[in-house]
Motif scaffolding. Structure first.
Motif, PDB file in Angstrom:
ATOM      1  N   LEU A 272      -3.689   8.064   4.964  1.00  0.00           N
ATOM      2  CA  LEU A 272      -5.042   7.498   4.229  1.00  0.00           C
ATOM      3  C   LEU A 272      -4.642   6.277   3.408  1.00  0.00           C
ATOM      4  CD1 LEU A 272      -7.494   7.276   3.094  1.00  0.00           C
ATOM      5  CD2 LEU A 272      -7.425   9.637   2.168  1.00  0.00           C
ATOM      6  N   GLY A 273      -5.280   5.328   3.210  1.00  0.00           N
ATOM      7  CA  GLY A 273      -4.750   4.380   2.518  1.00  0.00           C
ATOM      8  C   GLY A 273      -5.849   3.731   0.961  1.00  0.00           C
ATOM      9  N   VAL A 274      -5.665   3.906   0.124  1.00  0.00           N
ATOM     10  CA  VAL A 274      -6.285   3.670  -1.097  1.00  0.00           C
ATOM     11  C   VAL A 274      -6.116   2.577  -1.846  1.00  0.00           C
ATOM     12  CG1 VAL A 274      -7.489   4.626  -3.076  1.00  0.00           C
ATOM     13  CG2 VAL A 274      -6.870   5.823  -1.519  1.00  0.00           C
TER      14      VAL A 274
ATOM     15  N   ILE B  53       0.957  -1.046   0.309  1.00  0.00           N
ATOM     16  CA  ILE B  53       0.041   0.187   0.161  1.00  0.00           C
ATOM     17  C   ILE B  53       1.109   1.073  -0.239  1.00  0.00           C
ATOM     18  CG2 ILE B  53      -1.751  -1.167   1.013  1.00  0.00           C
ATOM     19  CD1 ILE B  53      -0.621   0.090   4.212  1.00  0.00           C
ATOM     20  N   LYS B  54       0.211   2.052  -0.518  1.00  0.00           N
ATOM     21  CA  LYS B  54       0.675   3.381  -0.453  1.00  0.00           C
ATOM     22  C   LYS B  54      -0.207   4.460   0.039  1.00  0.00           C
ATOM     23  CE  LYS B  54       4.303   2.239  -4.116  1.00  0.00           C
ATOM     24  NZ  LYS B  54       4.333   2.095  -5.881  1.00  0.00           N
ATOM     25  N   PRO B  55      -0.063   5.138   1.282  1.00  0.00           N
ATOM     26  CA  PRO B  55      -0.864   5.635   1.889  1.00  0.00           C
ATOM     27  C   PRO B  55       0.154   7.209   2.740  1.00  0.00           C
ATOM     28  CG  PRO B  55       0.530   4.273   3.580  1.00  0.00           C
ATOM     29  CD  PRO B  55       0.686   3.322   2.418  1.00  0.00           C
TER      30      PRO B  55
ATOM     31  N   LEU C  22     -13.673   3.655  -3.876  1.00  0.00           N
ATOM     32  CA  LEU C  22     -13.684   2.039  -3.840  1.00  0.00           C
ATOM     33  C   LEU C  22     -13.674   1.355  -2.284  1.00  0.00           C
ATOM     34  CD1 LEU C  22     -12.853   1.270  -7.066  1.00  0.00           C
ATOM     35  CD2 LEU C  22     -14.924   1.842  -6.178  1.00  0.00           C
ATOM     36  N   PHE C  23     -12.153   1.545  -1.565  1.00  0.00           N
ATOM     37  CA  PHE C  23     -12.363   0.760  -0.272  1.00  0.00           C
ATOM     38  C   PHE C  23     -11.292   1.571   0.830  1.00  0.00           C
ATOM     39  CE2 PHE C  23     -10.931  -2.276   2.547  1.00  0.00           C
ATOM     40  CZ  PHE C  23     -12.067  -3.226   2.701  1.00  0.00           C
ATOM     41  N   ASP C  24     -11.043   2.682   1.594  1.00  0.00           N
ATOM     42  CA  ASP C  24     -10.985   3.213   1.947  1.00  0.00           C
ATOM     43  C   ASP C  24     -10.198   3.195   3.243  1.00  0.00           C
ATOM     44  OD1 ASP C  24     -10.024   4.559  -0.822  1.00  0.00           O
ATOM     45  OD2 ASP C  24     -11.171   6.410   0.127  1.00  0.00           O
TER      46      ASP C  24
END
Length: 143
Positions: free
Chosen positions: A77-79, A61-63, A85-87
């Motif tokens: 915050l990761g997306v 992940i690249k938050p 869609l799913f944060d």
């Protein structure tokens, strides 16, 4: 929106706990959930992390860091795929109980279209948080 909340009391000072939490180079040696993490600890910066909840292959992940208070709080915050869609808004917080005891809180608020369909991921992620919390406690209390 769904939230995972975990906490653990650690018999170590806030500075010891925070020092271990932010020494990303050593994560592979003690952290069973967040196997790798890198980046600059400052608001607006991006991190790169490899997380592996139990019963999963793991993912990178690249938050983006939303808040950083040295010794107290890191929130990002990761997306997953594209925004909304799913944060996941993840945070680590340390609270001093006394000079040799710290409350570590790790939580994440999930939002987005796919959250209602992610119950297995949420359950595995909570188990991963609990594993990390116990490993952090063990690592901090070694000293």
């Amino acid at each position: 929106m769904k939230e995972i909340y975990t906490e653990i009391e650690i018999n170590a000072s806030v500075s010891t706990v925070w020092g271990i939490l932010t020494n990303f180079d050593k994560f592979p040696m003690w952290n069973p959930f967040m196997k790798k993490i890198s980046g600059n600890l400052q608001e607006g910066a991006s991190l790169e992390a490899f997380i592996q909840p139990p019963n999963s292959n793991g993912m990178t992940i690249k938050p983006k860091i939303l808040e950083y208070q040295s010794g107290k709080k890191l929130r990002w915050l990761g997306v997953l795929w594209i925004r909304r869609l799913f944060d996941g808004e993840h945070s680590w917080t340390t609270e001093e109980i006394n000079e040799n005891k710290t409350l570590f809180i790790q939580k994440e608020r999930f939002s987005g279209f796919f959250v209602p369909f992610g119950s297995t991921l949420l359950k595995n992620t909570k188990a991963g948080f609990e594993q990390m919390n116990l490993a952090l406690k063990k690592e901090c209390e070694k000293n």
